[in-house]
Design a protein around this motif. Structure first.
Motif, PDB file in Angstrom:
ATOM      1  N   PRO A 123      59.095  14.832 -23.219  1.00 14.78           N
ATOM      2  CA  PRO A 123      60.204  14.380 -24.169  1.00 14.78           C
ATOM      3  C   PRO A 123      60.613  15.650 -24.973  1.00 14.78           C
ATOM      4  N   ALA A 124      59.821  16.684 -25.365  1.00 16.01           N
ATOM      5  CA  ALA A 124      60.165  17.935 -26.146  1.00 16.01           C
ATOM      6  C   ALA A 124      61.206  18.562 -25.554  1.00 16.01           C
ATOM      7  N   VAL A 125      61.133  18.754 -24.252  1.00 17.49           N
ATOM      8  CA  VAL A 125      62.166  19.362 -23.313  1.00 17.49           C
ATOM      9  C   VAL A 125      63.401  18.972 -23.300  1.00 17.49           C
ATOM     10  N   PHE A 126      63.587  17.664 -23.071  1.00 22.53           N
ATOM     11  CA  PHE A 126      64.800  16.782 -23.258  1.00 22.53           C
ATOM     12  C   PHE A 126      65.255  16.992 -24.482  1.00 22.53           C
ATOM     13  N   LYS A 127      64.559  16.777 -25.623  1.00 21.10           N
ATOM     14  CA  LYS A 127      65.155  16.999 -27.121  1.00 21.10           C
ATOM     15  C   LYS A 127      65.893  18.304 -27.199  1.00 21.10           C
ATOM     16  N   PRO A 162      69.900  27.700 -18.509  1.00 16.33           N
ATOM     17  CA  PRO A 162      70.645  27.034 -19.605  1.00 16.33           C
ATOM     18  C   PRO A 162      71.725  26.153 -18.808  1.00 16.33           C
ATOM     19  N   TYR A 163      71.210  24.953 -18.369  1.00 18.41           N
ATOM     20  CA  TYR A 163      72.133  24.166 -17.652  1.00 18.41           C
ATOM     21  C   TYR A 163      71.554  22.634 -18.140  1.00 18.41           C
ATOM     22  N   TYR A 164      72.716  21.855 -18.760  1.00 24.80           N
ATOM     23  CA  TYR A 164      72.460  20.448 -19.157  1.00 24.80           C
ATOM     24  C   TYR A 164      73.525  19.575 -18.676  1.00 24.80           C
ATOM     25  N   ALA A 165      73.299  18.708 -17.852  1.00 25.20           N
ATOM     26  CA  ALA A 165      73.889  17.925 -17.292  1.00 25.20           C
ATOM     27  C   ALA A 165      74.029  16.399 -18.226  1.00 25.20           C
ATOM     28  N   THR A 166      74.966  16.342 -19.070  1.00 25.07           N
ATOM     29  CA  THR A 166      75.037  15.164 -20.241  1.00 25.07           C
ATOM     30  C   THR A 166      75.249  13.961 -19.691  1.00 25.07           C
ATOM     31  N   THR A 167      75.040  12.942 -20.354  1.00 25.24           N
ATOM     32  CA  THR A 167      75.457  11.816 -20.003  1.00 25.24           C
ATOM     33  C   THR A 167      76.881  11.220 -20.783  1.00 25.24           C
ATOM     34  N   SER A 168      77.417  10.180 -20.381  1.00 29.11           N
ATOM     35  CA  SER A 168      78.709   9.751 -21.130  1.00 29.11           C
ATOM     36  C   SER A 168      78.359   9.449 -22.553  1.00 29.11           C
ATOM     37  N   GLU A 169      77.362   8.717 -22.723  1.00 28.31           N
ATOM     38  CA  GLU A 169      76.977   8.322 -24.098  1.00 28.31           C
ATOM     39  C   GLU A 169      76.739   9.338 -25.152  1.00 28.31           C
ATOM     40  N   GLU A 170      76.201  10.725 -24.673  1.00 25.40           N
ATOM     41  CA  GLU A 170      76.172  11.823 -25.211  1.00 25.40           C
ATOM     42  C   GLU A 170      77.506  12.544 -25.883  1.00 25.40           C
ATOM     43  N   VAL A 171      78.191  12.440 -24.781  1.00 31.02           N
ATOM     44  CA  VAL A 171      79.682  13.105 -24.883  1.00 31.02           C
ATOM     45  C   VAL A 171      80.411  12.214 -25.849  1.00 31.02           C
ATOM     46  N   ASN A 221      59.055  23.791 -14.076  1.00 30.43           N
ATOM     47  CA  ASN A 221      60.349  23.237 -13.752  1.00 30.43           C
ATOM     48  C   ASN A 221      61.218  24.441 -14.236  1.00 30.43           C
ATOM     49  N   ILE A 222      62.539  24.509 -13.980  1.00 33.40           N
ATOM     50  CA  ILE A 222      63.375  25.488 -14.366  1.00 33.40           C
ATOM     51  C   ILE A 222      64.565  24.973 -14.893  1.00 33.40           C
ATOM     52  N   CYS A 223      64.558  23.652 -15.016  1.00 37.49           N
ATOM     53  CA  CYS A 223      65.355  22.686 -15.915  1.00 37.49           C
ATOM     54  C   CYS A 223      65.008  21.564 -16.249  1.00 37.49           C
ATOM     55  N   ILE A 224      65.678  20.641 -16.820  1.00 38.43           N
ATOM     56  CA  ILE A 224      65.282  19.227 -16.906  1.00 38.43           C
ATOM     57  C   ILE A 224      64.840  18.512 -15.781  1.00 38.43           C
ATOM     58  N   ALA A 225      63.803  18.154 -15.604  1.00 32.25           N
ATOM     59  CA  ALA A 225      63.193  17.417 -14.114  1.00 32.25           C
ATOM     60  C   ALA A 225      62.810  16.216 -14.587  1.00 32.25           C
ATOM     61  N   LYS A 226      62.321  15.350 -13.781  1.00 32.37           N
ATOM     62  CA  LYS A 226      61.540  14.115 -13.981  1.00 32.37           C
ATOM     63  C   LYS A 226      60.264  14.442 -14.515  1.00 32.37           C
ATOM     64  N   THR A 227      59.389  15.380 -14.413  1.00 32.61           N
ATOM     65  CA  THR A 227      58.195  15.836 -14.972  1.00 32.61           C
ATOM     66  C   THR A 227      58.152  16.574 -16.307  1.00 32.61           C
TER      67      THR A 227
END
Length: 340
Positions: free
Chosen positions: A160-164, A235-244, A151-157
């Motif tokens: 969890p360590a990558v998401f964190k 270096p790309y992260y699409a945040t959620t409303s809750e995280e913001v 993967n080159i960013c957060i993906a479905k595969t």
């Protein structure tokens, strides 16, 4: 579509700011301004809002000082060359209906200070905050194995360590962004921020995932080395409303007025501009737009020689992937005021 949703939030924020502070010279910054035909569009919009508001209040129009910010590699010279015609058009259209307008460039990262204390009234940023300051550090295991393999960013595969790792980097960056802006804004100063987001951070449905899939195909065909792909992350992260909300509340300098999320298909902006374009034409425009953003960083890692092939493959797959996976852009619009 994006503009029609953002505009009333922008108008409300700037009108309230002006009516509360009545600055003789309103000082604003556009962070992550890029360079191109729409770079000074936000300046025009602010001039229109302030001009109408001051006229309705029977007050003389203020001057405007606008600072355009981006990283040092941005083509600021192209912006500066366009200013003469912008000022000429402004004088023709507005005349004495608005005060003087002064525009300057400010190179540097917005993940840190850019302006003196209490020097700005309004800050705007559009589609820049999803680019975090750096690729997260925790994407390699203790044994040196790539955790986001393939993967080159957060993906479905992604594990969890990558998401964190990505969220932790976003959290640090966005908190620093807020802290820096709070020091630069006057009390009661406002921000309107628009960024790419996610509904669920562990199911991002990101358009960059399609680029990653095509890079995987090229690995399987022996065009790109597997190790090259495994060691690359955006270096790309699409945040959620809750995280913001979480970061804004924890940082504590701002009152959150509005946080709106809206979805649109990857080609909605193209169909809105030209309803007659067929699928092939829309795919070509999306590919060109994504290439313009991604090619510099992709080419520096994978080499310039494979870029034509990569984006040809991307073009041929992007809309089919969108339909199959039910992918949409998620846009977040955030309106904030600095606490007194």
């Amino acid at each position: 579509m994006v503009a029609s949703i953002v505009k009333p939030i922008l108008e409300e924020s700037v009108e309230e700011l002006y009516q509360n502070l009545f600055p003789e010279c309103l000082k604003m910054a556009d962070l992550g301004c890029s360079s191109g035909p729409n770079t000074v569009l936000i300046v025009s919009e602010i001039i229109d809002i302030i001009g109408t508001t001051s006229h309705n209040l029977n007050r003389p129009p203020p001057s405007l000082q606008a600072f355009l910010n981006d990283l040092p590699g941005n083509d600021f010279n192209a912006i500066f060359k366009s200013l003469e015609s912008f000022y000429r058009k402004l004088e023709t259209e507005k005349g004495n209906m608005f005060g003087h307008c002064f525009i300057s460039g400010v190179p540097g990262s917005f993940y840190g200070r850019l302006f003196p204390n209490n020097s700005l009234h309004f800050i705007h940023s559009s589609y820049a905050l999803m680019w975090i300051s750096e690729v997260p550090k925790g994407l390699v295991s203790k044994t040196g194995e790539a955790l986001n393999k393939g993967n080159i960013c957060i993906a479905k595969t992604s594990p969890p360590a990558v998401f964190k790792a990505y969220f932790d980097q976003f959290e640090r960056d966005f908190a620093l962004f807020l802290k820096s802006r709070a020091e630069e804004l006057v009390s009661g100063g406002c921000m309107v921020l628009t960024t790419m987001g996610s509904i669920k951070s562990d199911d991002p449905l990101c358009i960059w995932e399609v680029v990653g899939l095509k890079l995987n195909d090229m690995v399987l065909e022996g065009i790109i080395e597997e190790s090259k792909l495994d060691t690359f992350n955006l270096p790309y992260y699409a945040t959620t409303s809750e995280e913001v909300k979480k970061v804004i509340e924890a940082e504590g300098s701002f009152t959150l007025h509005k946080l709106e999320a809206f979805k649109m298909d990857w080609d909605t902006y193209i169909k809105k501009a030209n309803k007659g374009l067929d699928k092939h034409s829309r795919e070509a425009i999306i590919a060109n737009d994504i290439r313009a953003v991604g090619e510099p960083i992709l080419a520096s890692h994978f080499g310039e020689a494979v870029m034509d092939d990569l984006f040809r493959r991307f073009k041929e797959a992007v809309l089919d992937h969108m339909v199959k996976e039910n992918c949409q852009y998620v846009n977040l619009v955030i309106s904030l005021t600095k606490k007194g």
